[in-house]
Design an enzyme around this catalytic site. Structure first.
Site, PDB file in Angstrom:
ATOM      1  N   CYS A   1       3.711  -1.866  11.140  1.00  0.00           N
ATOM      2  CA  CYS A   1       3.566  -1.924   9.686  1.00  0.00           C
ATOM      3  C   CYS A   1       4.380  -3.113   9.200  1.00  0.00           C
ATOM      4  O   CYS A   1       5.610  -3.138   9.341  1.00  0.00           O
ATOM      5  CB  CYS A   1       4.057  -0.636   9.041  1.00  0.00           C
ATOM      6  SG  CYS A   1       3.998  -0.667   7.240  1.00  0.00           S
TER       7      CYS A   1
ATOM      8  N   GLU B   1      -5.570   1.129   3.310  1.00  0.00           N
ATOM      9  CA  GLU B   1      -4.893   1.337   4.587  1.00  0.00           C
ATOM     10  C   GLU B   1      -5.409   2.565   5.313  1.00  0.00           C
ATOM     11  O   GLU B   1      -5.586   3.625   4.715  1.00  0.00           O
ATOM     12  CB  GLU B   1      -3.379   1.475   4.385  1.00  0.00           C
ATOM     13  CG  GLU B   1      -2.659   0.160   4.186  1.00  0.00           C
ATOM     14  CD  GLU B   1      -1.167   0.283   4.433  1.00  0.00           C
ATOM     15  OE1 GLU B   1      -0.779   0.946   5.418  1.00  0.00           O
ATOM     16  OE2 GLU B   1      -0.398  -0.271   3.637  1.00  0.00           O
TER      17      GLU B   1
ATOM     18  N   CYS C   1       0.173  -4.669   2.061  1.00  0.00           N
ATOM     19  CA  CYS C   1       0.061  -4.363   3.488  1.00  0.00           C
ATOM     20  C   CYS C   1       0.372  -5.635   4.263  1.00  0.00           C
ATOM     21  O   CYS C   1      -0.403  -6.593   4.230  1.00  0.00           O
ATOM     22  CB  CYS C   1      -1.336  -3.850   3.829  1.00  0.00           C
ATOM     23  SG  CYS C   1      -1.561  -3.519   5.589  1.00  0.00           S
TER      24      CYS C   1
END
Length: 283
Positions: free
Chosen positions: A74, A214, A223
């Site tokens: 992430c 997402e 993101c």
């Protein structure tokens, strides 16, 4: 059981940080993520990050989406993670490594008054092989392919940058379309492990605007792996140069594509609050 936590965000993408030592029950991590990330019945966040010791890097990051699924990487989260471990004194150098499910990542922090203000991350190289992403395709790559959604034709490209990302370049960005089409593509049969979906608008050679749906979290304000993937494929298609400012709903991120293909992301990480979560899983 009480669990100490800190809540942080990177350009609006928010995360809960906890220490593995405070909650060493790996069999419950998926359910814990669902609970703490719930916007009404928990603390509220896009994901849960667990700080753990590593034998191959300076520290290990375990990441879970708000639906409880574990993810390999992430981008916004790892910036928050970097600020957390540096500010807490777990690492004491400005360049260090973090173990993730998608490999070891190198990070560099910038500090103001001994606290991290921004983080630069080597996100690695894009993987184009459909079998590795994975995408149900026999080709050597999955770029500029046609997909019909609700009677409309979309040109999509899919890459792996820690996690799968599908990119759609649009003339304009419509949030309703992002949410409606993003959810459909996320769960499309083309993607056996589902996919993140990024809608991108090229502003000029140095600027892109991005909105992301997402995988496992839904629509988010930012993101990091998504904007990095967008810039990587846009550069691959000669739509932008190697240095790009990405405008997202939560702010801006700086992306650099190095000549050898590594993608570098730089952006802020901020604290929101800290406290104690009264967990219901372990009494």
């Amino acid at each position: 059981m009480e669990i100490k936590f800190k809540k942080m965000h990177g350009t609006g993408n928010d995360f809960i940080m906890i220490y593995y030592e405070d909650y060493p029950f790996e069999q419950h991590f998926n359910q814990l993520a669902k609970e703490v990330c719930h916007r009404h019945f928990g603390i509220g966040a896009d994901g849960l990050m667990i700080v753990k010791e590593s034998s191959v890097a300076d520290v290990q990051m375990k990441y879970f989406n708000s639906d409880g699924s574990e993810a390999g990487m992430c981008g916004n989260g790892i910036r928050c993670f970097a600020k957390f471990v540096y500010d807490e004194g777990l690492v004491k150098k400005e360049i260090f490594t973090v173990e993730t499910l998608s490999g070891v990542k190198e990070l560099q922090v910038a500090t103001v008054e001994e606290k991290v203000s921004s983080v630069r991350v080597n996100m690695g190289k894009m993987v184009l092989d459909p079998k590795q992403i994975p995408v149900n395709s026999e080709g050597l790559q999955f770029i500029n392919e046609q997909l019909m959604i609700d009677g409309e034709k979309y040109t999509i490209s899919t890459v792996l940058l820690g996690v799968p990302h599908t990119i759609i370049f649009m003339e304009t960005l419509d949030l309703d379309r992002v949410k409606r089409v993003g959810k459909i593509i996320e769960n499309h049969q083309l993607f056996p492990e589902n996919t993140n979906v990024n809608f991108a608008q090229i502003i000029n050679q140095n600027t892109i605007r991005v909105r992301t749906w997402e995988r496992g979290a839904g629509y988010t304000l930012a993101c990091g792996t998504g904007v990095s993937s967008v810039c990587g494929i846009a550069n691959h298609l000669s739509l932008v140069g190697p240095n790009v400012v990405v405008e997202i709903e939560g702010g801006k991120l700086d992306i650099e594509i190095a000549p050898e293909g590594d993608i570098y992301m730089e952006g802020p990480a901020k604290d929101i609050c800290k406290g104690v979560y009264l967990n219901s899983l372990i009494k």
